[in-house]
Design a protein around this motif. Structure first.
Motif, mmCIF file in Angstrom:
data_model
loop_
_atom_site.group_PDB
_atom_site.id
_atom_site.type_symbol
_atom_site.label_atom_id
_atom_site.label_comp_id
_atom_site.label_asym_id
_atom_site.label_seq_id
_atom_site.Cartn_x
_atom_site.Cartn_y
_atom_site.Cartn_z
ATOM 1 N N THR A 5 0.725 -1.216 -0.020
ATOM 2 C CA THR A 5 -0.039 -0.051 0.089
ATOM 3 C C THR A 5 0.871 1.206 -0.049
ATOM 4 O OG1 THR A 5 -0.027 -0.049 2.515
ATOM 5 C CG2 THR A 5 -1.977 -1.165 0.971
ATOM 6 N N THR A 6 1.481 1.710 -1.125
ATOM 7 C CA THR A 6 2.326 2.699 -1.268
ATOM 8 C C THR A 6 1.486 3.464 -2.294
ATOM 9 O OG1 THR A 6 3.462 1.856 -3.318
ATOM 10 C CG2 THR A 6 4.539 1.528 -0.848
ATOM 11 N N SER A 7 2.011 4.756 -2.382
ATOM 12 C CA SER A 7 1.266 5.617 -3.319
ATOM 13 C C SER A 7 1.695 5.430 -4.937
ATOM 14 C CB SER A 7 1.719 7.033 -2.868
ATOM 15 O OG SER A 7 2.924 7.289 -3.082
ATOM 16 N N LEU A 8 2.648 4.515 -4.753
ATOM 17 C CA LEU A 8 3.157 4.326 -6.220
ATOM 18 C C LEU A 8 2.845 2.944 -6.642
ATOM 19 C CD1 LEU A 8 6.874 5.433 -5.587
ATOM 20 C CD2 LEU A 8 4.788 6.554 -6.679
ATOM 21 N N VAL A 9 3.062 2.277 -7.819
ATOM 22 C CA VAL A 9 2.481 1.153 -8.369
ATOM 23 C C VAL A 9 3.718 0.198 -8.197
ATOM 24 C CG1 VAL A 9 1.483 -0.324 -10.246
ATOM 25 C CG2 VAL A 9 0.727 2.043 -9.937
ATOM 26 N N VAL A 10 3.427 -0.964 -7.552
ATOM 27 C CA VAL A 10 4.858 -1.861 -7.256
ATOM 28 C C VAL A 10 4.794 -2.797 -8.669
ATOM 29 C CG1 VAL A 10 5.839 -3.709 -5.877
ATOM 30 C CG2 VAL A 10 4.843 -1.709 -4.866
ATOM 31 N N LEU A 11 5.800 -2.719 -8.997
ATOM 32 C CA LEU A 11 6.055 -3.864 -10.216
ATOM 33 C C LEU A 11 6.721 -5.023 -10.176
ATOM 34 C CD1 LEU A 11 6.940 -1.245 -13.305
ATOM 35 C CD2 LEU A 11 4.632 -2.120 -12.410
ATOM 36 N N ALA A 12 7.821 -4.873 -9.143
ATOM 37 C CA ALA A 12 8.821 -6.124 -8.986
ATOM 38 C C ALA A 12 9.405 -5.843 -7.708
ATOM 39 C CB ALA A 12 9.491 -6.547 -10.127
ATOM 40 N N ASP A 535 16.549 -4.602 3.933
ATOM 41 C CA ASP A 535 16.421 -3.749 3.017
ATOM 42 C C ASP A 535 16.026 -4.417 1.599
ATOM 43 O OD1 ASP A 535 19.313 -1.590 4.198
ATOM 44 O OD2 ASP A 535 17.109 -1.490 4.677
ATOM 45 N N LYS A 536 15.066 -4.119 1.150
ATOM 46 C CA LYS A 536 14.362 -4.638 -0.186
ATOM 47 C C LYS A 536 14.553 -3.705 -1.279
ATOM 48 C CE LYS A 536 11.752 -8.287 2.284
ATOM 49 N NZ LYS A 536 10.619 -9.017 2.234
ATOM 50 N N ALA A 537 15.204 -4.210 -2.277
ATOM 51 C CA ALA A 537 15.076 -3.089 -3.565
ATOM 52 C C ALA A 537 13.613 -3.593 -4.355
ATOM 53 C CB ALA A 537 16.273 -3.525 -4.481
ATOM 54 N N ILE A 538 12.944 -2.401 -4.528
ATOM 55 C CA ILE A 538 11.631 -2.289 -5.199
ATOM 56 C C ILE A 538 11.617 -1.433 -6.407
ATOM 57 C CG2 ILE A 538 9.123 -2.146 -4.814
ATOM 58 C CD1 ILE A 538 10.300 -4.004 -2.756
ATOM 59 N N MET A 539 11.088 -2.211 -7.368
ATOM 60 C CA MET A 539 11.131 -1.579 -8.832
ATOM 61 C C MET A 539 9.573 -1.004 -8.975
ATOM 62 S SD MET A 539 13.965 -1.898 -10.214
ATOM 63 C CE MET A 539 13.711 -0.990 -11.923
ATOM 64 N N THR A 553 5.493 6.940 -18.304
ATOM 65 C CA THR A 553 5.909 6.595 -16.940
ATOM 66 C C THR A 553 7.336 5.859 -17.287
ATOM 67 O OG1 THR A 553 5.290 4.088 -17.293
ATOM 68 C CG2 THR A 553 3.693 5.901 -16.165
ATOM 69 N N GLU A 554 7.927 5.852 -16.249
ATOM 70 C CA GLU A 554 9.521 4.943 -16.117
ATOM 71 C C GLU A 554 9.583 4.076 -14.952
ATOM 72 O OE1 GLU A 554 12.504 7.806 -16.068
ATOM 73 O OE2 GLU A 554 11.720 8.938 -14.365
ATOM 74 N N GLN A 555 10.357 3.229 -14.696
ATOM 75 C CA GLN A 555 10.871 2.360 -13.555
ATOM 76 C C GLN A 555 11.993 3.037 -12.855
ATOM 77 O OE1 GLN A 555 10.775 -1.789 -14.460
ATOM 78 N NE2 GLN A 555 9.104 -1.445 -15.991
ATOM 79 N N GLN A 560 13.422 -0.277 0.541
ATOM 80 C CA GLN A 560 12.455 -0.025 1.614
ATOM 81 C C GLN A 560 12.974 -1.043 2.832
ATOM 82 O OE1 GLN A 560 8.822 -1.504 0.117
ATOM 83 N NE2 GLN A 560 8.134 0.444 -0.805
ATOM 84 N N GLN A 561 12.497 -0.662 3.972
ATOM 85 C CA GLN A 561 13.233 -1.446 5.098
ATOM 86 C C GLN A 561 11.923 -2.229 5.649
ATOM 87 O OE1 GLN A 561 13.685 0.449 9.505
ATOM 88 N NE2 GLN A 561 15.769 0.482 8.480
ATOM 89 N N TRP A 562 12.109 -3.697 5.703
ATOM 90 C CA TRP A 562 11.191 -4.564 6.068
ATOM 91 C C TRP A 562 11.579 -5.272 7.309
ATOM 92 C CZ3 TRP A 562 6.264 -5.949 3.337
ATOM 93 C CH2 TRP A 562 6.013 -5.372 2.323
#
Length: 595
Positions: A5-12, A535-539, A553-555, A560-562
């Motif tokens: 639930t971020t304000s951005l669209v999670v792709l991968a 720390d997880k790298a999110i595209m 749009t661009e990727q 993020q810290q989990w």
């Protein structure tokens, strides 16, 4: 439903998750204000012959013989390592709890309001007598002003202030629930009476920390220089080797133990004195599981009450001018809080299987916690004033009635979910989007739900109605494996093609879901049962800010810290569910000295 639930669209999500630099060091173990007491085989109580001698030599003991006889027979108990406060809880420490939890302040903090109420009461009584005299009637009976009763009734509307002169003195006029409430708020608990005796005796059976009685080592009636409670730590020579002060005297201390007889206790009568002074002693301790054990004696009692084995029993609602408490903690982080959290889960929503209520395994609790504290300006080593306790913990169930992941996934065809534990935290979560609180955690296996009559065409429903078996299930029904029947999609929008964690609030309502990735089934492996900050790298896909193409749009990659909580729940055999519950909090929240 968006699972991230971020304000951005999670792709991968990148396959590379790295441990965060914010992992606390291994030496952050002891709660502030507490030190470790090494456990071991501990002598508990007093031998009957020694007790008879003690009663014979002390007149005050003869008057209270029933209570002293609760110490017999002497026996040995194994006590685990634990943490114990270096002093009784002081007024300034307790003030933080009163302010944070908005609970009743102790009697002595309301002096100004009580004195004002007393003056008003006496004036009213005097007016009643004057009016009676003028009317030629008998004066009403004189009634004294009861400060304690007035404070119990009126504290919520009265002004109060902790007198600074009491700051370093043990807080008193606190009942068992007050003491337990402070302990839970501070992320601690009350010690057991065996732990308390361990702190005094260690591997010996001494009556006092220093051995035989020595005057001036503690605050009892023998200390004739004072008739008042002293500041904690006023007799430093009487502290034990771990730094605990005032275990003998000053004020009695609540423990968490029920006031019941020791194993092997028998009622015995005996005689003390000789000749015409001979007296038969036939007394019974007032044992009751509803009462709680108090320890240590006070400045109002003789030294025999301050012995390491001396125990009394108080009603849980009793308050006294010389009764306080100190706190303890188990060695395993989160264990004490998990034990308390279970009590707050309503029985009607606790998971059940074919064998009955599914127990949670608090010995396997996985936790991160931390305290905020200061030294209160005290010179006592390890004295701390706790101002806040933060916690994140997951407690798994003891077992699942499954033989593999296939059982969990097949369960979807019967509207089943499999409870795997509960989550408790006082921090809001970002993913899943949950407010601070306690939630049951279940797994809903991948697979589509069977169609219900209202989901199919009217003609098809009529054709299949006669063939369908009657459905007597309810939201609390159970299948042959005993798992709760709950149609999650009645409450949440979920992706049925993947396994999902389901979070259920204390009203029994599913309130959030998130993917349960990388579920496995097999033998437990090293490293499970831990909570690791990663720390997880999110595209993510964001606007390209192209003036010629506003929709472009661009990727980009963000970090993020989990908090990854890995756990194992045994199945029907040695094998069981191996899973990781990933939680995300506000960025930076997991920084600092979390255990």
């Amino acid at each position: 439903m968006q699972f991230l639930t971020t304000s951005l669209v999670v792709l991968a999500t990148s396959l590379n998750s790295t441990p965060s630099q914010y992992n606390p060091s291994n030496d952050i173990l002891s709660p502030p204000g507490l030190t470790m007491i090494e456990g071991g085989r501990t002598k508990i109580g007093t031998d009957f012959k020694d007790m008879v001698k003690l009663i014979e030599e002390n007149k005050s003991a003869q008057e209270k013989a029933g209570g002293f006889l609760s110490e017999v027979p002497q026996h040995s108990v194994s006590v685990d390592d634990f943490f114990l406060m270096v002093t009784e809880v002081t007024n300034e420490q307790y003030r933080e709890y009163v302010l944070a939890a908005k609970v009743q302040p102790p009697l002595l903090w309301g002096d100004e309001s009580i004195n004002k109420a007393r003056e008003e009461y006496l004036a009213q009584e005097a007016e009643k007598r004057r009016e009676a005299k003028e009317a030629g009637k008998p004066a009403p009976a004189r009634r004294s002003f009861e400060a304690f009763e007035w404070w119990e009734r009126n504290w919520k509307d009265a002004e109060w202030k902790m007198p600074e002169a009491l700051a370093k003195k043990p807080v008193v006029y606190v009942d068992y629930q007050n003491a337990r409430g402070y302990a839970e708020w501070a992320g601690l608990r009350l010690p057991t009476e065996f732990e308390w005796e361990r702190a005094v005796r260690g591997d010996t059976d001494n009556d006092f920390i220093w051995g035989d009685w020595q005057p001036g080592m503690c605050v009892t009636k023998e200390l004739r220089a004072t008739s008042n409670i002293l500041d904690v730590g006023s007799k430093p020579d009487g502290a034990n080797s771990a730094g605990q002060h005032d275990l003998h005297g000053n004020v009695w201390e609540w423990t968490g133990s029920r006031y019941v007889n020791y194993p092997g206790w028998k009622h015995k009568t005996f005689s003390v004195g000789k000749g015409r002074l001979k007296e038969e002693i036939d007394r019974m301790p007032k044992f009751s599981p509803d009462r709680r054990v108090i320890r240590g004696g006070s400045q109002q009692t003789d030294r025999i009450f301050a012995r390491g084995s001396s125990r009394g029993g108080f009603d849980r609602t009793q308050k006294a001018s010389v009764l306080g408490f100190r706190c303890a903690a188990s060695e395993k982080p989160g264990f004490d809080f998990a034990q308390n959290a279970i009590k707050d889960i309503p029985n009607e929503i606790k998971p059940q299987d074919s064998k009955g209520m599914v127990p949670f395994d608090t010995t396997q609790v996985i936790a991160r916690d931390r305290w905020i504290a200061n030294d209160g300006g005290s010179d006592i080593s390890n004295y701390r004033v706790i101002t806040q306790y933060d916690y994140i913990l997951f407690t798994p169930v003891k077992a699942l009635q499954t033989n593999g992941l296939a059982d969990i996934r097949k369960g979807t065809q019967k509207d089943e979910i499999y409870h795997v534990g509960f989550l408790a935290t006082n921090q809001d979560l970002v993913e899943p989007a949950l407010r601070a609180g306690t939630y049951l955690v279940a797994i809903r296996g991948m697979g589509k739900y069977p169609e219900r009559a209202e989901d199919v065409g009217e003609d098809e429903a009529e054709d299949t109605e006669e063939e369908a078996a009657p459905d007597d299930s309810t939201d609390t029904a159970e299948d042959e494996l005993g798992q709760s029947v709950l149609r999650v999609d009645d409450f949440l929008e979920i992706d049925p093609l993947i396994d999902n964690y389901i979070f259920i609030d204390m009203a029994g309502t599913p309130v959030a879901a998130m993917p349960a990735v990388n579920l496995d089934y097999g033998n437990p492996k090293a490293g499970m049962g831990s909570a690791e900050v990663v720390d997880k790298a999110i595209m993510i896909e964001v606007s390209a800010n192209d003036p010629d193409d506003p929709e472009a749009t661009e990727q980009i990659e963000i970090t993020q810290q989990w908090l990854d909580t890995s756990f194992f729940v045994k199945g029907r055999s040695r094998k069981g569910l191996k899973a990781t519950l990933s939680l995300r909090f506000a960025e930076g929240l997991l920084d600092g000295d979390w255990r």
